[in-house]
Scaffold this active site. Structure first.
Site, PDB file in Angstrom:
ATOM      1  N   ASP A  33      18.052  74.162 -33.680  1.00  0.00           N
ATOM      2  CA  ASP A  33      19.344  74.850 -33.832  1.00  0.00           C
ATOM      3  C   ASP A  33      20.031  74.809 -35.209  1.00  0.00           C
ATOM      4  OD1 ASP A  33      18.752  74.384 -31.206  1.00  0.00           O
ATOM      5  OD2 ASP A  33      20.633  73.416 -30.721  1.00  0.00           O
ATOM      6  N   TRP A  57       9.752  68.090 -31.860  1.00  0.00           N
ATOM      7  CA  TRP A  57      11.103  67.564 -31.694  1.00  0.00           C
ATOM      8  C   TRP A  57      11.065  66.030 -31.634  1.00  0.00           C
ATOM      9  CZ3 TRP A  57      14.203  64.805 -28.290  1.00  0.00           C
ATOM     10  CH2 TRP A  57      15.587  65.021 -28.404  1.00  0.00           C
ATOM     11  N   SER A  93      23.405  68.977 -31.701  1.00  0.00           N
ATOM     12  CA  SER A  93      24.027  70.120 -32.377  1.00  0.00           C
ATOM     13  C   SER A  93      25.546  70.059 -32.452  1.00  0.00           C
ATOM     14  CB  SER A  93      23.621  71.410 -31.672  1.00  0.00           C
ATOM     15  OG  SER A  93      22.309  71.715 -32.023  1.00  0.00           O
ATOM     16  N   GLU A 211      24.257  75.972 -23.486  1.00  0.00           N
ATOM     17  CA  GLU A 211      24.139  75.258 -24.758  1.00  0.00           C
ATOM     18  C   GLU A 211      24.770  76.059 -25.904  1.00  0.00           C
ATOM     19  OE1 GLU A 211      20.251  72.544 -24.355  1.00  0.00           O
ATOM     20  OE2 GLU A 211      19.759  74.591 -24.867  1.00  0.00           O
TER      21      GLU A 211
END
Ligand code: FRU
Length: 497
Positions: A33, A57, A93, A211
């Site tokens: 993101d 990730w 984020s 999200e």
């Protein structure tokens, strides 16, 4: 941990030619993101979810790049690492705002307590280059919310300031509501008050856990953007599972209520998620998104980075919907104009000078609106009108081995993207169909290609489709096909930085 990350990046430098030319790419390792997309001291800052050590990730850091023109980016030191009790699982984020001359980052600190993951909102304050986490973090803990709200899914704060008050919108869910966004307010960024659930979906039809929310005014409307997880497709909308969508509506800034219309997909390609916007000093609302999908890994063999950003896009609200255009600054880097008018496309046509992998390509297709005969020309039934094509195709990033194909079905007004032969080596989704409903006689397709990606802007931004391709850059041919009399205009530029 921050030093370790910065040292690692220096030691593992990747040649620029292996990355994108004008799309934000991680210096090494993994990116997801966009975060903290903001203007601070005359420059546009972009942070991002970052794990330098692998192309997968991992515990989230905040990478940082800066630009003066939204096309050329400069890498700055990593801004944050997961090095505190309250964020040891990751700095998730968030967003940024300027306050009292400082650059303030708002993010989700993820930690674990009694074997359970918890997500809280935290602050870091900096000067545009180095950032310090606030001593009294977290600033918002989950227990500020009503009882049945989830403590694990409570993340991705988007902050803005309005008339001396700061507002923060956070993605969340509760026992009853699978997807919602909750609004907080503060006068000083430290003491926060729960205001309201700004938007929600009780049925789960609009996915779960919304999200990366964003909320802003655009034209005469307010827009809520979010990226719900686990959403099912409906007609030609929401095909990505994890989708990014927007609601337009009316916001009552006293009562903090938002009357929203039906959700609409923000992009119709294969790789687009978690967009975030910022307002530029000249009034443009610009959006950038992660140019990847959570579900597919589309990278070249031996590639040492994964994940990149879309080109920043200018947003406009018109005729009841959002229009997206590549930021106009990209036009400053156009070179080698190559232009063709009224070209008849038969079975297979390539045009001298129309090729490349870092290009801005505009193709305008005549008679694309599905009207079958020549009736538009006041009953002119000449043979040419009757022979009008049904299928028109463009192949990009092509050579004998590779191609990515865009096929337009004129009668159904459906465009299909197919990257099956782009070099994909896993069983990932390769095709997507979208409907073009503008009712325009001509179809305008603007493709922006950069080494590993194709962004398509349809009819001046009425819809977009964003797709990653792992094709070697040598595959740079472009081919046009039609099964009848398709007539096109072509304009092509190289993008040179
Ligand atoms: C969205 C997301 C966010 C989270 C981040 C973690 O892609 O799942 O909700 O903050 O990624 O990296």
């Amino acid at each position: 941990m921050l030093e370790k990350a910065n040292e690692y990046i220096k030691r593992n430098h990747i040649d620029e030619k292996e990355k994108s030319l004008f799309h934000v790419t991680p210096e090494t390792g993994w990116m997801n993101d966009p975060n903290g997309f903001s203007v601070y001291q005359g420059k546009v800052h972009l942070f991002y979810q970052f794990y330098p050590y692998k192309t997968e990730w991992g515990p989230m850091h905040w990478g940082h790049q800066v630009t003066e023109d939204l096309v050329k980016w400069e890498a700055y030191p990593v801004a944050m690492a997961p090095d505190q009790d309250y964020d040891h699982i990751g700095c998730f984020s968030g967003s940024a705002v300027e306050a009292d001359g400082k650059h303030v980052l708002l993010y989700t600190g993820v930690s674990q307590k009694d074997g359970k993951e918890i997500q809280n909102q935290c602050i870091a304050i900096g000067d545009g280059k180095t950032y310090e986490k606030w001593q009294d973090n977290p600033v918002i803990k989950g227990d500020i919310m009503p009882e049945k709200f989830d403590r694990k899914d409570f993340r991705d704060p988007k902050i803005w300031e309005d008339n001396g008050t700061y507002y923060m919108l956070v993605g969340s869910r509760s026992e009853e509501i699978p997807g919602q966004v909750v609004l907080f307010s503060s006068k000083d960024l430290k003491e926060w008050k729960f205001e309201t659930i700004l938007a929600e979906n009780k049925t789960g039809e609009i996915g779960v856990m919304w999200e990366c929310p964003d909320f802003f005014s655009l034209g005469e409307k307010h827009v809520l953007i979010c990226s719900p997880q686990h959403m099912r497709a409906k007609g030609y909308e929401f095909h990505n599972g994890h989708n990014s969508l927007y609601f337009t509506g009316d916001y009552d800034s006293e009562k903090h209520t938002f009357e929203k219309d039906a959700p609409v997909s923000l992009d119709y390609g294969l790789d687009f998620y978690a967009p975030q916007t910022t307002l530029l000093p000249d009034g443009r609302r610009v959006m950038i998104a992660w140019m990847k999908s959570w579900d597919s890994c589309v990278i070249k063999e031996k590639q040492r980075w994964q994940g990149m950003m879309t080109l920043p896009r200018e947003l406009e609200y018109r005729d009841g919907k959002i229009w997206q255009k590549p930021v106009r600054e990209i036009e400053n880097y156009r070179k080698n104009r190559c232009c063709y008018e009224n070209v008849k496309v038969g079975e297979s046509l390539s045009l001298e000078g129309v090729r490349g992998r870092m290009i801005d390509l505009i193709v305008e297709l005549q008679n694309a609106d599905g009207i079958v005969d020549g009736s538009r020309n006041s009953g002119n039934q000449n043979q040419e009108a009757l022979d009008v094509y049904n299928e028109f195709r463009i192949e990009l990033a092509r050579n004998e081995e590779y191609t990515t194909v865009f096929t337009y079905d004129r009668k159904r007004q459906i465009l299909e993207i197919d990257r099956t032969w782009s070099g994909v080596q896993r069983d990932v989704v390769c095709t997507r169909k979208l409907q073009i409903t503008d009712g325009r006689q001509n179809l305008k397709l603007r493709f922006i290609l950069d080494r590993s990606s194709i962004e398509l802007f349809i009819n001046d931004g009425s819809k977009t489709a964003t797709t990653v391709i792992p094709t070697p850059v040598e595959a740079d041919e472009i081919l046009f096909h039609s099964d009848g009399n398709a007539v096109i205009q072509v304009e092509k530029y190289d993008i040179v930085l």
